[in-house]
Scaffold this motif. Structure first.
Motif, short mmCIF file in Angstrom:
data_model
loop_
_atom_site.label_atom_id
_atom_site.label_comp_id
_atom_site.label_asym_id
_atom_site.label_seq_id
_atom_site.Cartn_x
_atom_site.Cartn_y
_atom_site.Cartn_z
N CYS A 91 0.84 -1.20 0.00
CA CYS A 91 0.00 0.00 0.00
C CYS A 91 0.88 1.24 0.00
O CYS A 91 1.38 1.66 1.04
CB CYS A 91 -0.93 0.01 1.22
SG CYS A 91 -1.96 1.49 1.33
N GLY A 92 1.08 1.82 -1.18
CA GLY A 92 1.68 3.14 -1.25
C GLY A 92 0.62 4.18 -0.97
O GLY A 92 -0.49 4.10 -1.53
N ILE A 93 0.91 5.14 -0.12
CA ILE A 93 -0.13 6.09 0.31
C ILE A 93 0.47 7.48 0.50
O ILE A 93 1.65 7.63 0.83
CB ILE A 93 -0.81 5.60 1.62
CG1 ILE A 93 -2.13 6.33 1.87
CG2 ILE A 93 0.12 5.70 2.81
CD1 ILE A 93 -3.00 5.68 2.93
N GLY A 94 -0.35 8.49 0.26
CA GLY A 94 0.04 9.88 0.47
C GLY A 94 -1.18 10.72 0.78
O GLY A 94 -2.27 10.19 1.04
N ARG A 95 -1.00 12.04 0.74
CA ARG A 95 -2.10 12.93 1.10
C ARG A 95 -3.20 12.97 0.05
O ARG A 95 -4.34 13.29 0.34
CB ARG A 95 -1.56 14.35 1.34
CG ARG A 95 -0.66 14.47 2.56
CD ARG A 95 -0.12 15.90 2.72
NE ARG A 95 -1.21 16.85 2.88
CZ ARG A 95 -1.36 17.95 2.17
NH1 ARG A 95 -0.49 18.25 1.21
NH2 ARG A 95 -2.35 18.76 2.40
#
Length: 332
Positions: A91-95
């Motif tokens: 799971c790559g995640i950001g804002r």
């Protein structure tokens, strides 16, 4: 050093699957896609086909965000893919830059992002977590595993990555800035009582293998515009000469005149016309294979564990094959 292949989920989805299969044949161990539901096709549907048509490739978004899907849905989706294909997701995640802004919403706060990292990981691995004040657990998950890697640029985001994430995604390939940001993440990990070596470091940037550097540069100039969109947020938050963000990162956005998401991540993006050649060369990997190898060795020596290749230009197949033939074997 591992290698990842990053694509946009443009239709037809069969072409995305085909390129990922080609990537695996050429030694890429990770397959990533953008995640912006309005701009591209839904990635999680396509992940199922990628996983079904590859043997060992690990798949994930670069990056999703905590705002476009509820957290239990995100966790359940990853856990379902893992149950079907054997814990092969990240799971790559950001804002949430393009995904949120295109839909008329502001990107998520760092506080919300930090909470989501913990909740999504816990739920996807079968543990109880609190969602909107209610304790939840997904009862059918057995032996779930979901590494959560966070994308970051600014000082507070880098600190959050060091405090909570299993991996750090840096979307540029400049060795000077990579060293600065990796040190920030690792120091935040130490301050939080974590082992800094436990955080996987992933550098993501366009690569174009060609003797014609001028053409390669034009094919990848869009990336400086995309990064500049994030940098402009940092300048707005911290100021131009705050000392919180390196001048090398903020200087080039002075000529920026806004950003059009309809061209996001695409060659010929008119919102990237302010990006000078020097920034394209610093942020990307261009030129013959030997130039790529030299830069990748420098990044590896800075502690980079994976290079994720943005493959959005007119030589997708050729670049995958060139890396498989000339680059990846030297790093395995």
């Amino acid at each position: 050093m591992d290698f990842g292949l990053v694509l946009q989920t443009d239709p037809p989805a069969s072409q995305v699957v085909s390129l990922m299969k080609r990537g695996e044949r050429n030694g890429f161990r990770y397959g990533w896609t953008f995640d912006s539901a309005v701009l591209w096709q839904e990635p999680f549907v396509i992940y199922s086909q990628i996983l079904a048509n590859t043997q060992k490739l690990h798949i994930g978004p670069m990056v999703t965000n905590p705002g476009t899907r509820t957290w239990e849905v995100t966790a359940s989706t990853f856990a379902t893919l893992n149950d079907m294909y054997g814990n092969r997701t990240v799971c790559g995640i950001g804002r949430g830059d393009s995904a949120m802004r295109v839909a008329g919403r502001a990107p998520n706060t760092l506080a919300r992002l930090g909470e989501a990292i913990d909740v999504i990981r816990d739920l996807a691995e079968g543990r109880e977590a609190e969602v909107d004040g209610k304790p939840l657990r997904i009862p059918w998950i057995r032996d779930g595993k979901l590494p959560v890697w966070m994308a970051a640029y600014g000082p507070k985001a880098l600190a959050l990555a060091g405090q909570k994430a299993d991996g750090f995604i840096l979307q540029l390939a400049d060795p000077y800035l990579t060293e600065w940001m990796v040190k920030s993440v690792r120091q935040a990990a130490v301050d939080a009582g974590r082992d800094p070596a436990s955080i996987t470091i992933c550098v993501a940037a366009p690569a174009y293998v060609s003797e014609d550097v001028a053409h390669a540069r034009e094919q990848c100039r869009w990336f400086g515009g995309m990064v500049g969109n994030h940098v402009a947020d940092l300048v707005s938050r911290y100021g131009e000469h705050s000392g919180m963000v390196p001048e090398e990162l903020t200087e080039y956005v002075k000529a920026r005149q806004g950003y059009d998401y309809s061209h996001h991540g695409r060659t010929g993006n008119p919102s990237a016309d302010f990006v000078p050649d020097e920034i394209v060369d610093r942020f990307c990997l261009l030129g013959p294979a030997e130039a790529h190898i030299e830069k990748l060795r420098a990044l590896r020596d800075l502690g980079v564990d994976q290079f994720a290749l943005y493959n959005m230009h007119d030589a997708k197949e050729a670049t995958i094959d060139a890396y498989g033939q000339h680059v990846i074997p030297l790093f395995n």
